[in-house]
Enzyme design. Structure first.
Site, PDB file in Angstrom:
ATOM      1  N   HIS A 113       0.826  -1.202   0.000  1.00 17.13           N
ATOM      2  CA  HIS A 113       0.000   0.000   0.000  1.00 17.13           C
ATOM      3  C   HIS A 113       0.866   1.261   0.000  1.00 17.13           C
ATOM      4  O   HIS A 113       2.042   1.213  -0.348  1.00 17.13           O
ATOM      5  CB  HIS A 113      -1.001  -0.030   1.157  1.00 17.13           C
ATOM      6  CG  HIS A 113      -1.748  -1.342   1.227  1.00 17.13           C
ATOM      7  ND1 HIS A 113      -2.715  -1.689   0.316  1.00 17.13           N
ATOM      8  CD2 HIS A 113      -1.632  -2.384   2.082  1.00 17.13           C
ATOM      9  CE1 HIS A 113      -3.183  -2.896   0.608  1.00 17.13           C
ATOM     10  NE2 HIS A 113      -2.525  -3.341   1.673  1.00 17.13           N
ATOM     11  N   GLU A 287       2.107 -11.631   5.627  1.00 14.86           N
ATOM     12  CA  GLU A 287       1.159 -10.942   6.504  1.00 14.86           C
ATOM     13  C   GLU A 287       1.700 -11.094   7.926  1.00 14.86           C
ATOM     14  O   GLU A 287       1.612 -12.161   8.527  1.00 14.86           O
ATOM     15  CB  GLU A 287      -0.235 -11.570   6.384  1.00 14.86           C
ATOM     16  CG  GLU A 287      -0.843 -11.505   4.989  1.00 14.86           C
ATOM     17  CD  GLU A 287      -1.416 -10.135   4.650  1.00 14.86           C
ATOM     18  OE1 GLU A 287      -1.356  -9.227   5.518  1.00 14.86           O
ATOM     19  OE2 GLU A 287      -1.932  -9.962   3.537  1.00 14.86           O
TER      20      GLU A 287
END
Length: 323
Positions: A113, A287
């Site tokens: 992101h 993650e």
């Protein structure tokens, strides 16, 4: 058993103690040699991690409380705050001789992101081709309940990992370093590693599953041969990269594999992520934890824990590249 008063002291007792001490020292040295040779404490991943299986339909990663997912499988929640991540912590190698172990190796780090994506929602919403589908260019990412943004977290951890990898002599390429107004799009992130001819690539993220879902997981590319995507050559080496990464992440952070997907392996296979589908080099997603769970969030917002996470990433990559 005797407490020492039953037998009178003898002159040879001191000599016996010396012999016993020497035997104990020899045994300890032998154990350390076996431990090093067998890979315990080194760069090889623990053998306790079984092979990964595709994520089950009932346990879709990257969902937040609202059930929204982004273009590359992460929650589409707005960030709670803007800004760059904390600067990287102290340097140091991940083992071996500093400055030489990874000489000649190129590593692509992809901080997930962008802290300013939320100011460019129209631009990041446009669709891009990921080979077997069209998906959003990028998303804002998720955040902790207190507003610490995933995009700030990923940038900070990636910078810390860069410091460690460079200390080992690696050339480290970033997809973005907080120096872009938004993005880049997921297809461009994949192309960055391809263009750099990187030996390994890791996309750093944090998940946004519901409260009680804890732990890290590594996303491996599945076989995709559609459109511009052909992962057939990277599936095997990417799995090896993922296994090294998972093993060293456990050792460095003490975190457990995710309790909500991956069957306890910390490994998940997916075929819907453009960053993996379009890659031609070994690549995985990490993650690091679940930002929506208070216990995981306490770790993710702790700079000392983020340094441990960076070390786990650097050591996992280093172990893969020097295997």
């Amino acid at each position: 058993m005797s407490n020492g008063s039953t037998f009178p002291p003898r002159r040879r007792f001191g000599g016996t103690l010396v012999v016993l001490a020497a035997l104990l020292a020899a045994c300890a040295a032998g154990w350390l040699i076996w431990r090093s040779a067998s890979g315990h404490g080194g760069d090889k991943p623990p053998k306790a991690l079984p092979a990964a299986s595709p994520a089950s339909p009932g346990s879709t990663p990257g969902k937040d409380g609202a059930g929204r997912a982004d273009g590359d499988g992460h929650p589409g929640k707005d960030e709670g705050r803007d800004g760059k991540g904390d600067e990287a912590g102290a340097g140091g190698g991940s083992g071996g001789r500093a400055g030489t172990r990874l000489k000649g190796k190129v590593v692509l780090l992809d901080p997930g992101h962008n802290p300013r994506n939320r100011d460019h929602t129209r631009e990041i919403a446009r669709q891009v081709d990921v080979g077997n589908a069209h998906k959003e260019c990028d998303t804002t990412g998720t955040s902790t309940n207190d507003g610490y943004a995933e995009a700030s977290f990923t940038l900070d951890v990636a910078r810390r990992a860069r410091t460690l990898l460079q200390a080992e002599g690696a050339e480290v390429v970033f997809t973005q370093d907080g120096d872009r107004p938004y993005g880049p799009c997921v297809d461009e992130r994949a192309r960055a590693g391809n263009a750099a001819k990187a030996d390994a690539a890791v996309s750093v993220h944090a998940d946004g599953a519901g409260r009680g879902n804890r732990g890290f997981h590594v996303i491996l590319p599945g076989r995709v041969t559609a459109g511009a995507a052909d992962t057939s050559r990277i599936v095997g080496p990417s799995r090896s990269l993922g296994e090294h990464l998972a093993g060293r992440f456990v050792a460095a952070t003490g975190s457990a594999p995710a309790n909500y997907l991956g069957g306890g392996t910390g490994l998940v296979v997916r075929t819907d992520l453009g960053g993996l589908n379009l890659s031609t080099i070994p690549k995985v997603f990490l993650e690091c934890g679940n930002m929506r769970d208070p216990q995981d969030a306490a770790q993710l917002t702790d700079p000392q824990w983020r340094e441990k996470a960076a070390r786990g990433i650097a050591e996992g990559i280093s172990g893969f590249l020097t295997r």
